[in-house]
Design a protein around this motif. Structure first.
Motif, PDB file in Angstrom:
ATOM      1  N   PRO A 134      -3.322  86.249 -14.049  1.00 63.02           N
ATOM      2  CA  PRO A 134      -3.861  86.361 -12.693  1.00 63.02           C
ATOM      3  C   PRO A 134      -2.781  86.428 -11.607  1.00 63.02           C
ATOM      4  N   PHE A 135      -1.625  85.814 -11.845  1.00 62.92           N
ATOM      5  CA  PHE A 135      -0.588  85.783 -10.818  1.00 62.92           C
ATOM      6  C   PHE A 135       0.406  86.942 -10.886  1.00 62.92           C
ATOM      7  N   GLU A 136       0.115  87.971 -11.693  1.00 65.38           N
ATOM      8  CA  GLU A 136       0.901  89.188 -11.534  1.00 65.38           C
ATOM      9  C   GLU A 136       0.576  89.675 -10.119  1.00 65.38           C
ATOM     10  N   PRO A 137       1.581  90.047  -9.331  1.00 65.52           N
ATOM     11  CA  PRO A 137       1.319  90.402  -7.934  1.00 65.52           C
ATOM     12  C   PRO A 137       0.186  91.407  -7.723  1.00 65.52           C
ATOM     13  N   GLU A 138       0.086  92.437  -8.563  1.00 63.83           N
ATOM     14  CA  GLU A 138      -0.984  93.413  -8.390  1.00 63.83           C
ATOM     15  C   GLU A 138      -2.357  92.799  -8.629  1.00 63.83           C
TER      16      GLU A 138
ATOM     17  N   THR B 129       5.416  79.160 -13.704  1.00 67.10           N
ATOM     18  CA  THR B 129       5.562  77.737 -13.403  1.00 67.10           C
ATOM     19  C   THR B 129       5.418  77.555 -11.900  1.00 67.10           C
ATOM     20  N   TYR B 130       4.576  76.616 -11.519  1.00 68.50           N
ATOM     21  CA  TYR B 130       4.212  76.408 -10.123  1.00 68.50           C
ATOM     22  C   TYR B 130       5.418  76.326  -9.196  1.00 68.50           C
ATOM     23  N   GLU B 131       6.328  75.397  -9.446  1.00 67.47           N
ATOM     24  CA  GLU B 131       7.436  75.164  -8.507  1.00 67.47           C
ATOM     25  C   GLU B 131       8.444  76.300  -8.476  1.00 67.47           C
ATOM     26  N   THR B 132       8.758  76.855  -9.635  1.00 67.94           N
ATOM     27  CA  THR B 132       9.856  77.825  -9.686  1.00 67.94           C
ATOM     28  C   THR B 132       9.411  79.268  -9.483  1.00 67.94           C
TER      29      THR B 132
ATOM     30  N   ALA C  31       7.048  85.507  -8.800  1.00 67.03           N
ATOM     31  CA  ALA C  31       5.695  86.064  -8.844  1.00 67.03           C
ATOM     32  C   ALA C  31       5.053  86.152  -7.460  1.00 67.03           C
ATOM     33  N   ARG C  32       5.822  85.879  -6.434  1.00 65.10           N
ATOM     34  CA  ARG C  32       5.256  85.833  -5.089  1.00 65.10           C
ATOM     35  C   ARG C  32       4.999  87.222  -4.501  1.00 65.10           C
ATOM     36  N   CYS C  33       3.943  87.278  -3.703  1.00 62.77           N
ATOM     37  CA  CYS C  33       3.636  88.447  -2.901  1.00 62.77           C
ATOM     38  C   CYS C  33       2.886  87.950  -1.669  1.00 62.77           C
ATOM     39  N   GLU C  34       2.393  88.857  -0.871  1.00 64.65           N
ATOM     40  CA  GLU C  34       1.721  88.449   0.365  1.00 64.65           C
ATOM     41  C   GLU C  34       0.427  87.662   0.123  1.00 64.65           C
TER      42      GLU C  34
ATOM     43  N   LEU D  57      -3.169  80.412  -3.928  1.00 65.19           N
ATOM     44  CA  LEU D  57      -2.952  79.022  -4.328  1.00 65.19           C
ATOM     45  C   LEU D  57      -3.837  78.069  -3.525  1.00 65.19           C
ATOM     46  N   SER D  58      -4.066  78.359  -2.259  1.00 65.31           N
ATOM     47  CA  SER D  58      -4.881  77.486  -1.408  1.00 65.31           C
ATOM     48  C   SER D  58      -6.352  77.488  -1.811  1.00 65.31           C
TER      49      SER D  58
END
Length: 173
Positions: free
Chosen positions: A74-78, A106-109, A117-120, A126-127
């Motif tokens: 699910p956390f792949e940016p696309e 991994t949450y923190e890293t 894995a971050r994107c807009e 996460l919220s």
């Protein structure tokens, strides 16, 4: 985004009876993965507005405790860019239901600040998640006695309490 399956009454991937959406696409390629077919981003069916409506309708039963996202990743940016819209609707229409999400990141890293894995969409996604099961599946740490996870390195993070207390709080199970 594509998805491999929607489980209407899943009891294996979170507490209570859940609706589970298995998204497609994963770059982790964990050895011993139980669904390697979901590594391909074009596996399964195209996720559409009709798919979104189906998931929302399946959640509209009192016996359904919540939604679980897993895959694939699910956390792949696309995937995040599509899933955040679904999660907004789930929280608006069903504020009493919880959201679980499984990720090999991994949450923190990987998901916070300068994570890979971050994107807009990451912070908002996460919220909107209540419980995050994080960490790649590790075959050498596989343990079938563990609840809601496949290997001992994976954590069940209570994201609601983690946000409140500004430190990682694990789910007691």
């Amino acid at each position: 985004m594509h998805y491999g399956a929607i489980k209407k009454t899943d009891i294996a991937n979170g507490t209570g009876v859940r609706v589970s959406l298995f998204v497609s696409g994963c770059t982790h390629h964990c050895k011993g993965c139980f669904q390697p077919q979901t590594w391909a981003f074009d596996y399964g069916q195209q996720y559409t507005k009709e798919t979104e409506q189906e998931v929302l309708e399946l959640l509209n039963y009192d016996y359904i405790k919540g939604l679980t996202l897993l895959g694939g990743e699910p956390f792949e940016p696309e995937n995040q860019k599509v899933l955040v819209g679904l999660l907004r609707l789930v929280k608006k229409l069903y504020p009493q239901k919880d959201v679980w999400c499984y990720t090999g990141y991994t949450y923190e890293t990987d998901l916070l600040e300068d994570g890979c894995a971050r994107c807009e969409a990451t912070d908002e996604m996460l919220s909107l998640i209540d419980v995050l099961v994080d960490g790649e599946f590790r075959e050498e740490e596989k343990d079938i006695r563990l609840r809601f996870r496949g290997s001992a390195n994976q954590r069940l993070i209570d994201l609601t309490k983690t946000r409140e207390q500004k430190k990682i709080i694990l789910v007691k199970n």
